[in-house]
Design a protein around this motif. Structure first.
Motif, PDB file in Angstrom:
ATOM      1  N   ILE A   4     -99.004  19.287   2.879  1.00  7.23           N
ATOM      2  CA  ILE A   4     -98.396  19.193   4.204  1.00  7.23           C
ATOM      3  C   ILE A   4     -97.088  19.987   4.159  1.00  7.23           C
ATOM      4  N   SER A   5     -96.946  20.897   5.095  1.00  2.00           N
ATOM      5  CA  SER A   5     -95.753  21.734   5.138  1.00  2.00           C
ATOM      6  C   SER A   5     -94.532  20.905   5.508  1.00  2.00           C
ATOM      7  N   LYS A   6     -93.490  21.040   4.708  1.00  3.15           N
ATOM      8  CA  LYS A   6     -92.220  20.374   5.018  1.00  3.15           C
ATOM      9  C   LYS A   6     -91.344  21.242   5.910  1.00  3.15           C
ATOM     10  N   ASP A   7     -91.520  22.573   5.852  1.00  2.31           N
ATOM     11  CA  ASP A   7     -90.743  23.457   6.717  1.00  2.31           C
ATOM     12  C   ASP A   7     -91.662  24.031   7.770  1.00  2.31           C
ATOM     13  N   ILE A 102     -96.375  26.483  17.017  1.00  2.00           N
ATOM     14  CA  ILE A 102     -96.099  26.059  15.647  1.00  2.00           C
ATOM     15  C   ILE A 102     -97.334  26.404  14.830  1.00  2.00           C
ATOM     16  N   GLU A 103     -97.148  27.252  13.836  1.00  2.00           N
ATOM     17  CA  GLU A 103     -98.275  27.675  13.014  1.00  2.00           C
ATOM     18  C   GLU A 103     -98.859  26.492  12.249  1.00  2.00           C
ATOM     19  N   ASN A 104    -100.153  26.358  12.308  1.00  2.13           N
ATOM     20  CA  ASN A 104    -100.896  25.318  11.584  1.00  2.13           C
ATOM     21  C   ASN A 104    -100.445  23.900  11.909  1.00  2.13           C
ATOM     22  N   ALA A 105     -99.958  23.664  13.108  1.00  2.00           N
ATOM     23  CA  ALA A 105     -99.510  22.319  13.499  1.00  2.00           C
ATOM     24  C   ALA A 105    -100.657  21.313  13.406  1.00  2.00           C
ATOM     25  N   TYR A 106    -101.863  21.737  13.717  1.00  2.00           N
ATOM     26  CA  TYR A 106    -103.015  20.831  13.636  1.00  2.00           C
ATOM     27  C   TYR A 106    -103.205  20.311  12.216  1.00  2.00           C
ATOM     28  N   ALA A 107    -102.994  21.188  11.231  1.00  2.00           N
ATOM     29  CA  ALA A 107    -103.191  20.789   9.838  1.00  2.00           C
ATOM     30  C   ALA A 107    -102.167  19.744   9.425  1.00  2.00           C
ATOM     31  N   ASN A 108    -100.941  19.923   9.864  1.00  2.00           N
ATOM     32  CA  ASN A 108     -99.911  18.933   9.562  1.00  2.00           C
ATOM     33  C   ASN A 108    -100.210  17.605  10.255  1.00  2.00           C
ATOM     34  N   PRO A 114    -104.643  23.928   6.017  1.00  2.00           N
ATOM     35  CA  PRO A 114    -104.934  24.864   7.108  1.00  2.00           C
ATOM     36  C   PRO A 114    -106.108  25.761   6.727  1.00  2.00           C
ATOM     37  N   LEU A 115    -106.730  26.321   7.735  1.00  2.00           N
ATOM     38  CA  LEU A 115    -107.799  27.279   7.481  1.00  2.00           C
ATOM     39  C   LEU A 115    -107.230  28.442   6.673  1.00  2.00           C
ATOM     40  N   PRO A 116    -108.032  28.998   5.762  1.00  2.00           N
ATOM     41  CA  PRO A 116    -107.505  30.133   4.968  1.00  2.00           C
ATOM     42  C   PRO A 116    -107.260  31.344   5.853  1.00  2.00           C
ATOM     43  N   ILE A 117    -106.272  32.115   5.492  1.00  2.00           N
ATOM     44  CA  ILE A 117    -105.963  33.350   6.206  1.00  2.00           C
ATOM     45  C   ILE A 117    -106.966  34.394   5.742  1.00  2.00           C
ATOM     46  N   SER A 118    -107.598  35.048   6.669  1.00  4.63           N
ATOM     47  CA  SER A 118    -108.565  36.080   6.275  1.00  4.63           C
ATOM     48  C   SER A 118    -107.813  37.304   5.775  1.00  4.63           C
TER      49      SER A 118
END
Length: 121
Positions: A4-7, A102-108, A114-118
Motif C-alpha cells: 500500500i502506497s504511503k505517499d 490519484i494514481e492507483n487510488a483503487y489499489a490503495n 496496482p495493475l502492472p505498468i505495461s
C-alpha cells in the motif's frame, strides 16, 4: 504481498488552449517568457513535477495538456496561485479544465497491488 502506497501522488491534468496573443508573439519571445517568468515559479516548488504534452493536432477544445504531479497539494495550489498572477493565465493560455486524479487510488482503497505498468518492447 500487497504493498500500500504511503505517499499518494496527486496528479492534475490542466487542459489549456493557446490564445491569439501567444501565437502572435515570436517563438523567441515565448521562450524568453517561459524562462523569465515560468521557470522561477517551477523552481520555487521542487515537490511539484510538471510534464507538457502538445495536443492541438488532436483536439479543437484544448491545445496542450500540462500534467502536474505532487504528494504535497498545498505546493501545487501555491504554484497555481503564482501562475494566475502572470500572463500565462488567461492572456497567453485559456485554462479549459483541470482534472484532478490519484494514481492507483483503487489499489490503495481495496488494499491490492496496482495493475502492472505495461512496458514497450
Amino acid at each position: 504481498m500487497t504493498t500500500i502506497s504511503k505517499d499518494l501522488k496527486h496528479t492534475f491534468f490542466m487542459l489549456v488552449k493557446t490564445t491569439a496573443i501567444w501565437l502572435q508573439i515570436s517563438p523567441q519571445e515565448r521562450f524568453a517568457f517561459l524562462e523569465k517568468t515560468i521557470s522561477p515559479i517551477l523552481k520555487k516548488h521542487p515537490s511539484v513535477r510538471m510534464r507538457f504534452f502538445d495536443s492541438e493536432a488532436f483536439s479543437g477544445r484544448f491545445t496542450d495538456v500540462l500534467m502536474w504531479e505532487t504528494a504535497e497539494i498545498q505546493e501545487y495550489q501555491f504554484l497555481v496561485e503564482q501562475l494566475r498572477e502572470t500572463l500565462f493565465w488567461g492572456t497567453y493560455f485559456e485554462i479549459v479544465e483541470i482534472v484532478p486524479a490519484i494514481e492507483n487510488a483503487y489499489a490503495n482503497y481495496y488494499k491490492v497491488d496496482p495493475l502492472p505498468i505495461s512496458q514497450s518492447s
